[in-house]
Design a protein around this motif. Structure first.
Motif, PDB file in Angstrom:
ATOM      1  N   GLU A   1       3.544   5.922  -8.949  1.00 53.37           N
ATOM      2  CA  GLU A   1       4.574   5.078  -9.550  1.00 53.37           C
ATOM      3  C   GLU A   1       4.671   3.753  -8.787  1.00 53.37           C
ATOM      4  O   GLU A   1       4.881   2.694  -9.391  1.00 53.37           O
ATOM      5  N   ARG A   2       4.529   3.826  -7.458  1.00 50.20           N
ATOM      6  CA  ARG A   2       4.583   2.598  -6.658  1.00 50.20           C
ATOM      7  C   ARG A   2       3.417   1.679  -7.014  1.00 50.20           C
ATOM      8  O   ARG A   2       3.575   0.461  -7.119  1.00 50.20           O
ATOM      9  N   LEU A   3       2.236   2.269  -7.208  1.00 51.13           N
ATOM     10  CA  LEU A   3       1.072   1.464  -7.576  1.00 51.13           C
ATOM     11  C   LEU A   3       1.282   0.786  -8.926  1.00 51.13           C
ATOM     12  O   LEU A   3       0.917  -0.377  -9.115  1.00 51.13           O
ATOM     13  N   GLN A   4       1.871   1.512  -9.853  1.00 49.13           N
ATOM     14  CA  GLN A   4       2.128   0.936 -11.174  1.00 49.13           C
ATOM     15  C   GLN A   4       3.125  -0.210 -11.067  1.00 49.13           C
ATOM     16  O   GLN A   4       2.914  -1.289 -11.636  1.00 49.13           O
ATOM     17  N   ALA A   5       4.221   0.029 -10.327  1.00 45.71           N
ATOM     18  CA  ALA A   5       5.226  -1.018 -10.161  1.00 45.71           C
ATOM     19  C   ALA A   5       4.652  -2.205  -9.395  1.00 45.71           C
ATOM     20  O   ALA A   5       4.935  -3.372  -9.714  1.00 45.71           O
ATOM     21  N   LEU A   6       3.826  -1.924  -8.396  1.00 41.44           N
ATOM     22  CA  LEU A   6       3.209  -2.988  -7.607  1.00 41.44           C
ATOM     23  C   LEU A   6       2.296  -3.847  -8.470  1.00 41.44           C
ATOM     24  O   LEU A   6       2.289  -5.085  -8.361  1.00 41.44           O
ATOM     25  N   SER A   7       1.533  -3.215  -9.353  1.00 40.29           N
ATOM     26  CA  SER A   7       0.641  -3.984 -10.227  1.00 40.29           C
ATOM     27  C   SER A   7       1.437  -4.911 -11.133  1.00 40.29           C
ATOM     28  O   SER A   7       1.008  -6.039 -11.417  1.00 40.29           O
ATOM     29  N   GLU A   8       2.626  -4.452 -11.568  1.00 41.77           N
ATOM     30  CA  GLU A   8       3.466  -5.299 -12.416  1.00 41.77           C
ATOM     31  C   GLU A   8       4.017  -6.484 -11.639  1.00 41.77           C
ATOM     32  O   GLU A   8       4.068  -7.608 -12.135  1.00 41.77           O
ATOM     33  N   VAL A   9       4.454  -6.248 -10.400  1.00 42.96           N
ATOM     34  CA  VAL A   9       4.963  -7.344  -9.566  1.00 42.96           C
ATOM     35  C   VAL A   9       3.869  -8.378  -9.325  1.00 42.96           C
ATOM     36  O   VAL A   9       4.094  -9.585  -9.431  1.00 42.96           O
ATOM     37  N   LEU A  10       2.674  -7.908  -9.014  1.00 38.84           N
ATOM     38  CA  LEU A  10       1.556  -8.819  -8.775  1.00 38.84           C
ATOM     39  C   LEU A  10       1.203  -9.598 -10.038  1.00 38.84           C
ATOM     40  O   LEU A  10       0.944 -10.807  -9.987  1.00 38.84           O
ATOM     41  N   ARG A  11       1.212  -8.911 -11.171  1.00 41.26           N
ATOM     42  CA  ARG A  11       0.855  -9.564 -12.431  1.00 41.26           C
ATOM     43  C   ARG A  11       1.863 -10.648 -12.801  1.00 41.26           C
ATOM     44  O   ARG A  11       1.501 -11.723 -13.279  1.00 41.26           O
ATOM     45  N   ARG A  12       3.154 -10.366 -12.552  1.00 45.97           N
ATOM     46  CA  ARG A  12       4.200 -11.321 -12.899  1.00 45.97           C
ATOM     47  C   ARG A  12       4.282 -12.485 -11.913  1.00 45.97           C
ATOM     48  O   ARG A  12       4.909 -13.501 -12.210  1.00 45.97           O
ATOM     49  N   SER A  13       3.694 -12.332 -10.740  1.00 42.32           N
ATOM     50  CA  SER A  13       3.776 -13.397  -9.743  1.00 42.32           C
ATOM     51  C   SER A  13       2.936 -14.614 -10.138  1.00 42.32           C
ATOM     52  O   SER A  13       3.148 -15.712  -9.630  1.00 42.32           O
ATOM     53  N   GLY A  14       1.990 -14.410 -11.055  1.00 40.09           N
ATOM     54  CA  GLY A  14       1.187 -15.505 -11.568  1.00 40.09           C
ATOM     55  C   GLY A  14       0.431 -16.242 -10.479  1.00 40.09           C
ATOM     56  O   GLY A  14      -0.046 -15.661  -9.501  1.00 40.09           O
ATOM     57  N   ALA A  15       0.360 -17.578 -10.637  1.00 45.02           N
ATOM     58  CA  ALA A  15      -0.390 -18.383  -9.682  1.00 45.02           C
ATOM     59  C   ALA A  15       0.323 -18.501  -8.339  1.00 45.02           C
ATOM     60  O   ALA A  15      -0.290 -18.838  -7.337  1.00 45.02           O
ATOM     61  N   ARG A  16       1.631 -18.235  -8.332  1.00 47.50           N
ATOM     62  CA  ARG A  16       2.394 -18.344  -7.085  1.00 47.50           C
ATOM     63  C   ARG A  16       2.009 -17.262  -6.100  1.00 47.50           C
ATOM     64  O   ARG A  16       1.917 -17.502  -4.903  1.00 47.50           O
ATOM     65  N   GLY A  17       1.815 -16.055  -6.613  1.00 52.15           N
ATOM     66  CA  GLY A  17       1.528 -14.930  -5.741  1.00 52.15           C
ATOM     67  C   GLY A  17       2.781 -14.424  -5.054  1.00 52.15           C
ATOM     68  O   GLY A  17       3.885 -14.969  -5.225  1.00 52.15           O
TER      69      GLY A  17
END
Length: 231
Positions: free
Chosen positions: A5-21
């Motif tokens: 679940e953490r990996l799934q949530a982490l992938s979403e956070v990374l994806r939403r961070s866009g070019a900013r990171g």
């Protein structure tokens, strides 16, 4: 929170961070883990095929190359905001992190016009949903419920008395604006209602629950109902 679940949530956070990171330090704080664990999780996502990018040095961090993971979704702006409002106002609900991640996936693949209208409408809705139970506590309770494992909690009563108990989760319940864990308490040898916001600490054990059934709690109020996946 279980690692998957953490990996799934982490992938979403990374994806939403866009070019900013987003920095590893921020991710460690958000998920309540060490920097080493964050870097190990990011490596696992990268190895699984997620296009993770990293930028070292000041202002650096991690992110994911923008890409849609869902086919186009047809929702009206009001429907989109209704989903967003529901999960935002229910931050104390079980599995709310996963619900929020699911809604973000839907919003990210809306057509631009609908998304713009939804954003305008969302600005007209304010939510003051203060978290009183930490993500770590809620994740432990959620995992114990899903796997039916005994969870060891440190509980503070309304009078301020603190006890440590091993409990067997039976159901989550919401009533009167509060979320409860209803469980068999091994300390008191009976079913007890625990206000989730008063659980100061929770650790999932490897002990299986002994099989207490929902019926042991008694008949629910006429206004109460279990969740249903179907419409």
């Amino acid at each position: 929170m279980r690692r998957i679940e953490r990996l799934q949530a982490l992938s979403e956070v990374l994806r939403r961070s866009g070019a900013r990171g987003v920095t590893a330090e921020r991710l460690a704080r958000e998920f309540g883990v060490s920097l080493r664990t964050v870097k190990r999780d990011i490596e696992a996502l990268d190895n699984s095929g997620l296009p993770v990018w990293s930028r070292p040095g000041p202002g650096g961090g991690y992110g994911v190359i923008a890409q849609a993971s869902l086919p186009p979704v047809r929702l009206s702006p009001a429907e989109s905001v209704a989903l967003l409002a529901a999960v935002s106002a229910a931050s104390e609900a079980p599995y709310s992190d996963l619900a929020a991640a699911g809604v973000r996936k839907i919003l990210d693949v809306l057509d631009p016009e609908t998304r713009a209208q939804a954003d305008q409408l969302a600005n007209r809705i304010w939510v003051n949903a203060e978290e009183t139970a930490t993500r770590v506590v809620r994740s432990a309770l959620e995992e114990a419920m899903a796997k039916q494992l005994v969870v060891r909690i440190r509980y503070v009563s309304g009078a301020g008395d603190e006890t440590r108990r091993d409990v067997e989760p039976i159901i989550f319940a919401s009533t009167g604006g509060r979320w409860y864990l209803i469980a068999w308490c091994r300390l008191r040898e009976g079913i007890r209602w625990f206000v989730i916001s008063r659980v100061a600490r929770a650790t999932v054990t490897q002990l299986a629950c002994s099989g207490h059934e929902i019926a042991e709690i008694g008949a629910p109020p006429e206004t109460a109902r279990p969740l249903r996946a179907e419409g």
